[in-house]
Design a protein around this motif. Structure first.
Motif, short mmCIF file in Angstrom:
data_model
loop_
_atom_site.label_atom_id
_atom_site.label_comp_id
_atom_site.label_asym_id
_atom_site.label_seq_id
_atom_site.Cartn_x
_atom_site.Cartn_y
_atom_site.Cartn_z
N HIS A 1 0.83 -1.21 0.00
CA HIS A 1 0.00 0.00 0.00
C HIS A 1 0.86 1.25 0.00
O HIS A 1 2.02 1.25 0.40
N SER B 1 3.97 10.99 1.33
CA SER B 1 3.55 9.60 1.21
C SER B 1 4.75 8.68 1.22
O SER B 1 5.89 9.12 0.99
N SER C 1 -3.90 3.76 0.62
CA SER C 1 -4.48 3.31 -0.64
C SER C 1 -4.84 1.83 -0.53
O SER C 1 -4.53 1.17 0.47
N ARG C 2 -5.47 1.31 -1.56
CA ARG C 2 -5.59 -0.14 -1.68
C ARG C 2 -4.23 -0.67 -2.15
O ARG C 2 -3.38 0.09 -2.63
N THR D 1 -2.24 0.29 -5.62
CA THR D 1 -2.89 1.43 -6.24
C THR D 1 -2.32 2.73 -5.67
O THR D 1 -1.51 2.71 -4.74
N TYR D 2 -2.78 3.85 -6.22
CA TYR D 2 -2.19 5.14 -5.87
C TYR D 2 -3.10 5.99 -5.00
O TYR D 2 -2.67 6.61 -4.03
N ASP D 3 -4.37 6.03 -5.30
CA ASP D 3 -5.29 6.95 -4.61
C ASP D 3 -5.56 6.51 -3.19
O ASP D 3 -5.74 5.32 -2.89
N PHE D 4 -5.62 7.49 -2.30
CA PHE D 4 -5.98 7.23 -0.91
C PHE D 4 -7.48 6.99 -0.80
O PHE D 4 -8.28 7.79 -1.29
#
Length: 119
Positions: A32, A50, A99-100, A103-106
């Motif tokens: 993650h 991040s 994130s998942r 993947t990139y998005d939180f």
């Protein structure tokens, strides 16, 4: 169920330091992206920093480079944001985010912790 619990916020004078902690539970996070996002009063949420959990690759917004450091402790399932040379403009609610896997998005968020920097 993924849970992110922040701590470590508070009131500090300009030039001071704080360390935020985010304890992560409800899964394994080796794949993650973890991060910190802040929101000042009347402003939109702003990405701060991040880290990729396993690789340890970090990224941060220009305004905090050289002052903030993101890190993680695998044994404690904890992500940290060490903040030095704090400025009044750093005042905000700081949210831990995840994130998942791969993947990139939180998409997972903590409840937030208030950081107030007085001048």
């Amino acid at each position: 169920q993924v849970q992110l619990v922040e701590s470590g916020g508070g009131l500090v004078q300009a030039g001071g330091s704080l360390r935020l902690s985010c304890v992560v539970s409800g899964g394994t996070f080796s794949s993650h992206r973890m991060g910190w996002v802040r929101q000042a009063p009347g402003k939109e949420r702003e990405f701060v920093a991040s880290i990729r959990w396993t690789a340890g690759i970090t990224s941060s917004v220009v305004s905090v480079k050289g002052r903030f450091t993101i890190s993680r402790d695998n044994a404690k399932n904890t992500v940290y944001l060490q903040m030095y040379s704090l400025k009044p403009e750093d005042t905000a609610v700081y949210y831990c985010a995840a994130s998942r896997a791969y993947t990139y998005d939180f998409i997972y968020w903590g409840q937030g912790t208030q950081v107030t920097v007085s001048s």
